[in-house]
Design a protein around this motif. Structure first.
Motif, short mmCIF file in Angstrom:
data_model
loop_
_atom_site.label_atom_id
_atom_site.label_comp_id
_atom_site.label_asym_id
_atom_site.label_seq_id
_atom_site.Cartn_x
_atom_site.Cartn_y
_atom_site.Cartn_z
N LEU A 1 -0.66 -12.60 5.16
CA LEU A 1 0.47 -12.13 5.96
C LEU A 1 1.81 -12.55 5.37
CD1 LEU A 1 -0.91 -12.84 9.56
CD2 LEU A 1 -0.93 -10.67 8.31
N THR A 2 1.86 -13.78 4.85
CA THR A 2 3.10 -14.27 4.26
C THR A 2 3.50 -13.42 3.06
OG1 THR A 2 2.58 -16.52 4.98
CG2 THR A 2 4.21 -16.28 3.23
N GLU A 3 2.54 -13.06 2.23
CA GLU A 3 2.84 -12.22 1.06
C GLU A 3 3.29 -10.82 1.49
OE1 GLU A 3 -0.23 -14.10 -2.26
OE2 GLU A 3 -0.99 -12.69 -0.74
N MET A 4 2.66 -10.26 2.53
CA MET A 4 3.06 -8.94 3.00
C MET A 4 4.47 -8.95 3.58
SD MET A 4 -0.37 -7.48 4.85
CE MET A 4 -2.01 -7.84 4.21
N LEU A 5 4.88 -10.08 4.16
CA LEU A 5 6.22 -10.16 4.75
C LEU A 5 7.29 -10.44 3.70
CD1 LEU A 5 5.39 -12.19 8.00
CD2 LEU A 5 5.99 -9.76 7.84
N THR A 6 6.98 -11.24 2.72
CA THR A 6 7.98 -11.59 1.70
C THR A 6 8.10 -10.54 0.61
OG1 THR A 6 6.32 -12.92 0.55
CG2 THR A 6 7.74 -14.06 2.13
N GLN A 7 6.99 -9.89 0.25
CA GLN A 7 6.98 -8.86 -0.79
C GLN A 7 6.20 -7.64 -0.27
OE1 GLN A 7 5.24 -11.17 -4.01
NE2 GLN A 7 7.27 -11.46 -4.93
N PRO A 8 6.77 -6.95 0.70
CA PRO A 8 5.99 -5.87 1.35
C PRO A 8 5.69 -4.70 0.41
CG PRO A 8 8.27 -5.86 2.10
CD PRO A 8 8.09 -7.11 1.31
N ALA A 9 6.60 -4.34 -0.48
CA ALA A 9 6.37 -3.17 -1.33
C ALA A 9 5.12 -3.35 -2.18
CB ALA A 9 7.59 -2.92 -2.21
N GLU A 10 4.90 -4.55 -2.68
CA GLU A 10 3.75 -4.79 -3.55
C GLU A 10 2.48 -5.07 -2.75
OE1 GLU A 10 2.20 -8.03 -6.90
OE2 GLU A 10 4.27 -8.08 -6.15
N HIS A 11 2.55 -6.02 -1.82
CA HIS A 11 1.33 -6.51 -1.19
C HIS A 11 0.81 -5.58 -0.10
CE1 HIS A 11 0.95 -10.36 -3.28
NE2 HIS A 11 2.27 -10.42 -3.25
N LYS A 12 1.68 -4.91 0.62
CA LYS A 12 1.18 -3.95 1.60
C LYS A 12 0.51 -2.76 0.89
CE LYS A 12 4.19 -4.88 5.56
NZ LYS A 12 5.20 -4.31 6.48
N ARG A 13 1.10 -2.35 -0.22
CA ARG A 13 0.50 -1.24 -0.97
C ARG A 13 -0.86 -1.62 -1.53
NH1 ARG A 13 0.30 -0.56 -6.20
NH2 ARG A 13 1.87 -2.21 -6.50
N ARG A 14 -0.96 -2.78 -2.17
CA ARG A 14 -2.24 -3.18 -2.75
C ARG A 14 -3.28 -3.42 -1.66
NH1 ARG A 14 -2.23 -7.67 -7.22
NH2 ARG A 14 -4.30 -6.73 -7.44
N THR A 15 -2.87 -3.98 -0.54
CA THR A 15 -3.82 -4.22 0.56
C THR A 15 -4.36 -2.91 1.11
OG1 THR A 15 -2.79 -6.33 1.15
CG2 THR A 15 -4.05 -5.21 2.87
N TRP A 16 -3.47 -1.95 1.36
CA TRP A 16 -3.92 -0.67 1.92
C TRP A 16 -4.82 0.07 0.93
CZ3 TRP A 16 -4.68 1.45 6.32
CH2 TRP A 16 -4.87 2.82 6.45
N GLN A 17 -4.47 0.07 -0.35
CA GLN A 17 -5.32 0.74 -1.34
C GLN A 17 -6.71 0.11 -1.39
OE1 GLN A 17 -3.12 0.52 -5.00
NE2 GLN A 17 -1.79 2.27 -4.51
N ALA A 18 -6.80 -1.21 -1.32
CA ALA A 18 -8.10 -1.88 -1.35
C ALA A 18 -8.89 -1.57 -0.08
CB ALA A 18 -7.91 -3.38 -1.51
N MET A 19 -8.23 -1.52 1.07
CA MET A 19 -8.93 -1.21 2.32
C MET A 19 -9.48 0.22 2.30
SD MET A 19 -6.31 -2.99 5.05
CE MET A 19 -7.07 -2.15 6.44
N VAL A 20 -8.67 1.17 1.85
CA VAL A 20 -9.12 2.55 1.80
C VAL A 20 -10.24 2.71 0.78
CG1 VAL A 20 -8.44 4.91 1.23
CG2 VAL A 20 -6.92 3.46 2.61
N GLY A 21 -10.11 2.06 -0.38
CA GLY A 21 -11.14 2.18 -1.40
C GLY A 21 -12.49 1.62 -0.95
N ALA A 22 -12.47 0.57 -0.14
CA ALA A 22 -13.73 -0.03 0.34
C ALA A 22 -14.17 0.54 1.68
CB ALA A 22 -13.55 -1.54 0.45
N GLY A 23 -13.39 1.45 2.28
CA GLY A 23 -13.76 2.02 3.57
C GLY A 23 -13.54 1.07 4.73
N PHE A 24 -12.62 0.13 4.59
CA PHE A 24 -12.36 -0.84 5.66
C PHE A 24 -11.25 -0.37 6.60
CE2 PHE A 24 -14.30 -5.17 4.66
CZ PHE A 24 -15.27 -4.65 3.82
N HIS A 25 -10.77 0.82 6.44
CA HIS A 25 -9.62 1.26 7.21
C HIS A 25 -10.02 2.01 8.48
CE1 HIS A 25 -10.86 4.72 4.88
NE2 HIS A 25 -10.06 5.50 5.59
N ALA A 26 -11.32 2.23 8.70
CA ALA A 26 -11.73 2.98 9.89
C ALA A 26 -13.11 2.50 10.32
CB ALA A 26 -11.77 4.48 9.58
#
Length: 231
Positions: free
Chosen positions: A206-231
């Motif tokens: 959470l700290t990384e997503m808040l301090t560097q949202p452009a990088e860490h939110k994007r990488r987190t969402w891509q990993a969640m979608v790629g592994a099917g963890f988003h639904a």
């Protein structure tokens, strides 16, 4: 001044003092003479000692040098990394149940009672992906008993906690934690790892997503979608 003193001064000046043997007619009465104390001997003058000038700097003997022995040199304090290694890992996790994923989040501060205001808002946004509310999370504190644990024991305790979550029927774990925390149980982040109890995926904290949202939110969402963890 008495008569004896007067006569002593007259003799010192070279005159011969005399006193009448019998009273003369019309003369003043002869004073009674008192014994004269001997004059004090003169004090000899103390000869002045010759003054000694300081020797030139070149002629002065050198001062002895003092070298610190090894016993007097204090030992160097241990380095900060060594102290941190002895203290062991320190973090706090909160685990939220969703229909098909356990969302495990690391707090910004291990000794805080919960998330900060901005981090809590981010937690709520993540839980909306699975259309669930915050609810009452399960907590994992490392070290569990407050006493420092080495990294291998902390890894065993964290692995047991995550395995216990998946035994309840939800086989997947999404771990939002710092890299050193995730490395205790997973070799790398942003890549799903399959275990006997299910699948684990570590992403940004959470700290990384808040301090560097452009990088860490994007990488987190891509990993969640790629592994099917988003639904």
């Amino acid at each position: 001044m008495n008569e004896l003193q007067r006569q002593a001064y007259i003799r010192a000046m070279g005159f011969s003092p005399w006193v009448a043997c019998a009273p003369l007619p019309g003369a003043a009465p002869t004073p009674v003479l008192a014994p004269v104390e001997p004059p004090a001997p003169p004090v000899a003058a103390v000869p002045e000692m010759p003054r000694q000038e300081p020797a030139p700097a070149a002629e002065r003997p050198p001062l002895p040098t003092v070298s610190a022995s090894p016993a007097t040199i204090p030992p160097a304090s241990p380095a900060e990394p060594a102290r941190q290694a002895m203290a062991g890992p320190r973090f706090t996790l909160q685990a939220f149940a969703t229909p098909n994923v356990w969302l495990v989040l690391e707090q910004e501060q291990a000794d805080a009672p919960g998330f900060g205001r901005e981090a809590q808002q981010l937690v709520n946004n993540l839980l909306r992906i699975w259309q669930v509310g915050p609810g009452q999370p399960r907590r994992f504190l490392c070290p569990p008993g407050g006493q420092p644990l080495p990294a291998d024991q902390a890894a065993q305790a964290l692995g047991a906690f995550l395995n216990g979550l998946t035994r309840g029927g939800t086989p997947r774990v999404l771990l939002c934690a710092r890299e050193d925390t995730a490395a205790l149980v997973l070799p790398e982040r942003f890549r799903v790892q399959r275990h006997a109890q299910g699948e684990w995926l570590a992403v940004s904290s959470l700290t990384e997503m808040l301090t560097q949202p452009a990088e860490h939110k994007r990488r987190t969402w891509q990993a969640m979608v790629g592994a099917g963890f988003h639904a």
